[in-house]
Design an enzyme around this catalytic site. Structure first.
Site, PDB file in Angstrom:
ATOM      1  N   GLN A 160       9.716 -28.733  -5.212  1.00  0.00           N
ATOM      2  CA  GLN A 160      10.780 -29.751  -5.243  1.00  0.00           C
ATOM      3  C   GLN A 160      11.085 -30.181  -6.667  1.00  0.00           C
ATOM      4  O   GLN A 160      12.064 -30.872  -6.921  1.00  0.00           O
ATOM      5  CB  GLN A 160      10.330 -31.000  -4.480  1.00  0.00           C
ATOM      6  CG  GLN A 160      10.019 -30.726  -3.043  1.00  0.00           C
ATOM      7  CD  GLN A 160      10.579 -31.797  -2.128  1.00  0.00           C
ATOM      8  OE1 GLN A 160      11.594 -32.412  -2.450  1.00  0.00           O
ATOM      9  NE2 GLN A 160       9.934 -32.015  -1.014  1.00  0.00           N
ATOM     10  N   LYS A 161      10.205 -29.823  -7.602  1.00  0.00           N
ATOM     11  CA  LYS A 161      10.422 -30.122  -9.018  1.00  0.00           C
ATOM     12  C   LYS A 161      11.800 -29.609  -9.428  1.00  0.00           C
ATOM     13  O   LYS A 161      12.539 -30.259 -10.151  1.00  0.00           O
ATOM     14  CB  LYS A 161       9.314 -29.445  -9.825  1.00  0.00           C
ATOM     15  CG  LYS A 161       9.620 -29.178 -11.274  1.00  0.00           C
ATOM     16  CD  LYS A 161       9.177 -30.328 -12.119  1.00  0.00           C
ATOM     17  CE  LYS A 161       9.658 -30.259 -13.533  1.00  0.00           C
ATOM     18  NZ  LYS A 161       9.749 -28.962 -14.146  1.00  0.00           N
ATOM     19  N   GLN A 190      17.485 -25.981  -7.444  1.00  0.00           N
ATOM     20  CA  GLN A 190      17.147 -24.576  -7.201  1.00  0.00           C
ATOM     21  C   GLN A 190      16.724 -24.367  -5.742  1.00  0.00           C
ATOM     22  O   GLN A 190      17.124 -23.391  -5.099  1.00  0.00           O
ATOM     23  CB  GLN A 190      16.008 -24.176  -8.144  1.00  0.00           C
ATOM     24  CG  GLN A 190      15.329 -22.863  -7.801  1.00  0.00           C
ATOM     25  CD  GLN A 190      14.305 -22.470  -8.847  1.00  0.00           C
ATOM     26  OE1 GLN A 190      14.683 -21.995  -9.907  1.00  0.00           O
ATOM     27  NE2 GLN A 190      13.032 -22.667  -8.571  1.00  0.00           N
ATOM     28  N   GLN A 236      18.486 -16.016 -16.257  1.00  0.00           N
ATOM     29  CA  GLN A 236      18.657 -17.435 -15.952  1.00  0.00           C
ATOM     30  C   GLN A 236      18.555 -18.312 -17.197  1.00  0.00           C
ATOM     31  O   GLN A 236      18.636 -19.532 -17.111  1.00  0.00           O
ATOM     32  CB  GLN A 236      17.680 -17.885 -14.870  1.00  0.00           C
ATOM     33  CG  GLN A 236      16.229 -17.939 -15.294  1.00  0.00           C
ATOM     34  CD  GLN A 236      15.322 -18.184 -14.095  1.00  0.00           C
ATOM     35  OE1 GLN A 236      15.177 -17.347 -13.216  1.00  0.00           O
ATOM     36  NE2 GLN A 236      14.724 -19.357 -14.050  1.00  0.00           N
ATOM     37  N   MET A 250       4.359 -31.653 -13.868  1.00  0.00           N
ATOM     38  CA  MET A 250       3.813 -30.466 -14.544  1.00  0.00           C
ATOM     39  C   MET A 250       4.895 -29.426 -14.722  1.00  0.00           C
ATOM     40  O   MET A 250       5.751 -29.243 -13.854  1.00  0.00           O
ATOM     41  CB  MET A 250       2.665 -29.898 -13.726  1.00  0.00           C
ATOM     42  CG  MET A 250       1.459 -30.776 -13.793  1.00  0.00           C
ATOM     43  SD  MET A 250       0.004 -29.887 -13.265  1.00  0.00           S
ATOM     44  CE  MET A 250      -1.190 -31.199 -13.454  1.00  0.00           C
ATOM     45  N   HIS A 310       2.179 -24.790  -9.679  1.00  0.00           N
ATOM     46  CA  HIS A 310       2.281 -23.443  -9.090  1.00  0.00           C
ATOM     47  C   HIS A 310       1.165 -23.219  -8.066  1.00  0.00           C
ATOM     48  O   HIS A 310       1.383 -22.688  -6.992  1.00  0.00           O
ATOM     49  CB  HIS A 310       2.145 -22.378 -10.185  1.00  0.00           C
ATOM     50  CG  HIS A 310       3.222 -22.387 -11.225  1.00  0.00           C
ATOM     51  ND1 HIS A 310       2.964 -22.694 -12.542  1.00  0.00           N
ATOM     52  CD2 HIS A 310       4.549 -22.108 -11.151  1.00  0.00           C
ATOM     53  CE1 HIS A 310       4.082 -22.606 -13.246  1.00  0.00           C
ATOM     54  NE2 HIS A 310       5.069 -22.256 -12.430  1.00  0.00           N
ATOM     55  N   SER A 341       5.594 -25.548 -17.170  1.00  0.00           N
ATOM     56  CA  SER A 341       5.110 -24.629 -18.208  1.00  0.00           C
ATOM     57  C   SER A 341       5.625 -25.086 -19.576  1.00  0.00           C
ATOM     58  O   SER A 341       4.982 -24.884 -20.597  1.00  0.00           O
ATOM     59  CB  SER A 341       5.587 -23.207 -17.920  1.00  0.00           C
ATOM     60  OG  SER A 341       5.230 -22.839 -16.607  1.00  0.00           O
ATOM     61  N   ARG A 342       6.807 -25.718 -19.580  1.00  0.00           N
ATOM     62  CA  ARG A 342       7.408 -26.162 -20.851  1.00  0.00           C
ATOM     63  C   ARG A 342       6.690 -27.363 -21.456  1.00  0.00           C
ATOM     64  O   ARG A 342       6.922 -27.683 -22.624  1.00  0.00           O
ATOM     65  CB  ARG A 342       8.890 -26.485 -20.662  1.00  0.00           C
ATOM     66  CG  ARG A 342       9.749 -25.260 -20.464  1.00  0.00           C
ATOM     67  CD  ARG A 342      11.232 -25.581 -20.549  1.00  0.00           C
ATOM     68  NE  ARG A 342      12.043 -24.385 -20.566  1.00  0.00           N
ATOM     69  CZ  ARG A 342      12.630 -23.854 -19.497  1.00  0.00           C
ATOM     70  NH1 ARG A 342      12.480 -24.408 -18.318  1.00  0.00           N
ATOM     71  NH2 ARG A 342      13.361 -22.758 -19.613  1.00  0.00           N
TER      72      ARG A 342
HETATM   73  P1  AMP Z   1       8.648 -21.785 -12.741  1.00  0.00           P
HETATM   74  O1  AMP Z   1       7.467 -20.920 -13.073  1.00  0.00           O
HETATM   75  O2  AMP Z   1       8.800 -22.969 -13.621  1.00  0.00           O
HETATM   76  O3  AMP Z   1       9.906 -20.984 -12.537  1.00  0.00           O
HETATM   77  O4  AMP Z   1       8.319 -22.401 -11.311  1.00  0.00           O
HETATM   78  C1  AMP Z   1       7.953 -21.604 -10.221  1.00  0.00           C
HETATM   79  C2  AMP Z   1       7.912 -22.461  -8.986  1.00  0.00           C
HETATM   80  O5  AMP Z   1       6.965 -23.512  -9.171  1.00  0.00           O
HETATM   81  C3  AMP Z   1       9.245 -23.118  -8.657  1.00  0.00           C
HETATM   82  O6  AMP Z   1       9.446 -23.115  -7.252  1.00  0.00           O
HETATM   83  C4  AMP Z   1       9.054 -24.521  -9.182  1.00  0.00           C
HETATM   84  O7  AMP Z   1       9.849 -25.477  -8.526  1.00  0.00           O
HETATM   85  C5  AMP Z   1       7.595 -24.744  -8.883  1.00  0.00           C
HETATM   86  N1  AMP Z   1       7.036 -25.809  -9.735  1.00  0.00           N
HETATM   87  C6  AMP Z   1       7.152 -25.922 -11.081  1.00  0.00           C
HETATM   88  N2  AMP Z   1       6.551 -27.073 -11.506  1.00  0.00           N
HETATM   89  C7  AMP Z   1       6.063 -27.679 -10.396  1.00  0.00           C
HETATM   90  C8  AMP Z   1       5.356 -28.892 -10.169  1.00  0.00           C
HETATM   91  N3  AMP Z   1       5.031 -29.717 -11.164  1.00  0.00           N
HETATM   92  N4  AMP Z   1       5.006 -29.210  -8.899  1.00  0.00           N
HETATM   93  C9  AMP Z   1       5.338 -28.379  -7.871  1.00  0.00           C
HETATM   94  N5  AMP Z   1       6.014 -27.216  -8.018  1.00  0.00           N
HETATM   95  C10 AMP Z   1       6.374 -26.864  -9.260  1.00  0.00           C
END
Ligand code: AMP
Length: 273
Positions: free
Chosen positions: A139-140, A144, A52, A175, A28, A177-178
């Protein structure tokens, strides 16, 4: 949030948005750094979006720690953090849904049929509230990213969508959050996912052009680890997620698995020239 954003725009400043579900990590923060480079003012949103998540998914137990997130963000120079409540975002009479049809149909859309409509709808709301010039996505979550880009193009939203590369742990695990759900041993196994993607890339670089053959070899490798339950492994056209008759152009290798009950996704882009 709307008043803040209006003032920023009235001052002629470029506004960037990084949408997140919180429980922030270095992935993030890399998106925030990217937004800071591209924009004068950066807003991060934190919202665990209930629509979602499917029935039986981890909405309730999704990790949340707002004080920790705010502390992390204080060091990054963001101008504001937008963290609305679920009832503010979805009042009881909420009725509208945005669907990006074909792009939402395969990969994660197969096991999570309502997921991308939930994502697209909340991101459109965030765009309308924050009115950013630029929004940065990782891009993870490659599918989406394409869904959001398509929504922006189809609905003439005029927001520039920028992609941030995948930030990984030292062992290669993307990386997320899960990852908080994973024990030390699980993290060791989870590193095999990236190793399998790198293996796939190597095979392409060595000249493999058959989609079925490539998938078979990567799957064979993944299946050696009994702990990993494969949900999908796909090799697709990275521009539009269409199936490929042969490996050529910009190729996406994407996978989703379950490990110790935790759903993990990862992907790699291979340019074949
Ligand atoms: P999330 O909080 O998981 O919904 O992710 C929020 C944003 O962070 C989304 O655009 C994800 O694709 C991005 N994101 C999550 N994990 C990573 C990562 N390891 N590297 C880069 N971007 C990430």
């Amino acid at each position: 949030m709307q008043k803040f954003s209006k003032r920023v725009r009235a001052a002629g400043l470029r506004l960037g948005l990084v949408p997140t579900m919180g429980f922030l990590h270095a992935g993030h923060l890399s998106l925030v750094a990217k937004a800071r480079k591209l924009c004068d003012v950066v807003v991060v949103s934190i919202f665990v979006n209930p629509t979602q998540f499917g029935a039986g998914e981890d909405f309730k137990k999704y990790p949340r720690d707002l004080p920790r997130d705010l502390k992390l963000l204080r060091q990054t120079g963001v101008a504001a953090v937008f963290y609305p409540s679920a009832t503010e975002v979805y009042p009881p009479d909420f009725q509208t849904e945005v669907k990006v049809k074909a792009l939402s149909a395969n990969l994660c859309g197969l096991s999570r049929p309502a997921h991308f409509a939930g994502v697209a709808t909340v991101v459109l709301k965030l765009f309308n509230i924050v009115r950013p010039d630029v929004a940065v996505f990782g891009q993870k979550d490659y599918q989406q990213l394409l869904v959001i880009k398509k929504m922006v193009a189809d609905l003439n939203l005029g927001v520039k969508i920028m992609a941030g590369s995948i930030i990984r742990e030292k062992n290669g695990l993307a990386m997320s959050s899960r990852n908080r759900y994973l024990g030390v041993a699980d993290r060791h196994w989870a590193a095999k996912l990236y190793a399998a993607l790198i293996y796939g890339k190597k095979l392409i670089k060595r000249g493999e052009r058959g989609v079925a053959q490539l998938k078979k070899q990567i799957l064979h490798r993944l299946r050696q680890d009994k702990k990993i339950k494969i949900e999908y492994l796909e090799v697709l056209n990275a521009a539009n997620l269409d199936p490929l008759a042969k490996i050529r152009g910009k190729v996406l290798i994407a996978l989703a698995v379950r490990l110790a009950g935790v759903r993990l996704i990862d992907n790699i882009i291979v340019e074949t020239g």
